[in-house]
Design an enzyme around this catalytic site. Structure first.
Site, PDB file in Angstrom:
ATOM      1  N   GLU A   1      -4.764   2.438  -4.172  1.00 41.64           N
ATOM      2  CA  GLU A   1      -3.298   2.384  -4.127  1.00 41.64           C
ATOM      3  C   GLU A   1      -2.777   1.078  -3.536  1.00 41.64           C
ATOM      4  OE1 GLU A   1      -4.628   4.615  -0.369  1.00 41.64           O
ATOM      5  OE2 GLU A   1      -5.298   4.282  -2.430  1.00 41.64           O
TER       6      GLU A   1
ATOM      7  N   ASP B   1      -1.822   9.323 -10.363  1.00 38.72           N
ATOM      8  CA  ASP B   1      -1.774   8.289 -11.400  1.00 38.72           C
ATOM      9  C   ASP B   1      -0.330   7.971 -11.788  1.00 38.72           C
ATOM     10  OD1 ASP B   1      -4.494   8.096 -11.440  1.00 38.72           O
ATOM     11  OD2 ASP B   1      -4.781   9.223 -13.297  1.00 38.72           O
TER      12      ASP B   1
ATOM     13  N   ASN C   1      -2.230  12.971  -3.790  1.00 39.84           N
ATOM     14  CA  ASN C   1      -3.297  13.454  -4.671  1.00 39.84           C
ATOM     15  C   ASN C   1      -3.652  14.903  -4.385  1.00 39.84           C
ATOM     16  OD1 ASN C   1      -3.992  11.496  -6.571  1.00 39.84           O
ATOM     17  ND2 ASN C   1      -5.230  10.343  -5.112  1.00 39.84           N
TER      18      ASN C   1
ATOM     19  N   ASP D   1       0.841  -1.193   0.000  1.00 39.70           N
ATOM     20  CA  ASP D   1       0.000   0.000   0.000  1.00 39.70           C
ATOM     21  C   ASP D   1       0.880   1.249   0.000  1.00 39.70           C
ATOM     22  OD1 ASP D   1      -3.010   0.824   0.520  1.00 39.70           O
ATOM     23  OD2 ASP D   1      -1.753   2.172   1.711  1.00 39.70           O
TER      24      ASP D   1
END
Length: 270
Positions: free
Chosen positions: A167, A141, A132, A124
């Protein structure tokens, strides 16, 4: 080869059979008409109307058969594209969650039947929401895409790599015990920690990962149990500060319960 694939096409055997039948009718009709025109000793008298009908049949059947074969070929290409879309995550190149589950369950069933062992890594990205928020979804991304590349580069064909969602990634290591899985997890953690991913806002993005590891063997090999154990270990790694590896305790792997360096795992047989 093409005709064989057409016969197995999901449109069904009738579609492939129809294409082959049209080609056969076309060939035989054309041959019959040419024979009646070119061979004066042709024993069967044919009227002008019959000859005209055969000629029109040949002229119509050829483009029809070609169009039908082109349509079936295009359908085959679309089927392959849909299979790839269903099997691989477009952004990261890893298996989709569904495809990973199918392949992992099949692999674990085979290993369980032979008394083998396997390990599961739940990987993770740390502080992904903050990435973000700071760099936008484009930056997020880019991070996910690079993580997918690094996972595939490290494990290659020796493991199954899937994007479980968001993620989070899963890595199934067949024939890997707790120590080997722990070392692989630490190698991945260090590999990711050294990345600097370009971002559109100018600054490179640094990212780390937390990894939960679980191992099992024989009849205890089940994807659900492995995932729950590895996910619990991941939660512990996050709680203890992130950028670390935590391994499930108890019968699934008593060693290397929580550490930041692979040397702590070397005392166990691989």
């Amino acid at each position: 080869m093409m005709l064989t694939r057409l016969l197995r096409h999901p449109l069904g055997v009738p579609a492939g059979t129809l294409a082959i039948t049209v080609l056969a009718i076309l060939a035989s009709t054309t041959l019959l008409w040419l024979s009646s025109r070119l061979l004066p000793w042709w024993p069967v008298p044919m009227s002008f109307g019959l000859k005209l009908t055969m000629l029109l049949t040949a002229l119509v059947a050829l483009p029809f058969a070609w169009a039908l074969l082109s349509l079936l070929q295009r359908a085959e290409q679309l089927r392959e594209q849909l299979q790839r879309i269903a099997a691989f995550d477009e952004l990261t190149g890893a298996y989709t969650r569904r495809q990973f589950s199918v392949l992992a369950q099949s692999t674990l069933a085979r290993l369980a039947a032979s008394g083998g062992r396997a390990s599961l890594l739940v990987v993770d990205a740390d502080w992904f929401k903050a990435i973000n928020d700071r760099h936008g979804h484009t930056g997020g991304d880019a991070v996910l895409q690079r993580l997918g590349q690094e996972l595939l580069a490290q494990f290659g064909a020796d493991a199954l790599v899937g994007r479980y969602g968001g993620e989070e990634f899963l890595v199934l290591l067949p024939d890997a015990g707790p120590a080997m899985a722990c070392r692989e997890a630490h190698a991945l953690r260090l590999r990711v920690a050294g990345l600097r991913i370009p971002a559109r806002d100018g600054g490179p993005i640094a990212v780390t990962v937390s990894i939960g590891v679980a191992s099992a063997s024989g009849t205890t090999l089940a994807l659900g149990a492995l995932y729950r154990a590895a996910d619990a270990a991941l939660y512990r790694a996050k709680h203890e500060g992130r950028d670390r590896v935590a391994q499930a305790g108890g019968p699934l792997g008593p060693h290397c319960l929580s550490c930041t360096g692979a040397p702590a795992c070397r005392h166990e047989d691989p």
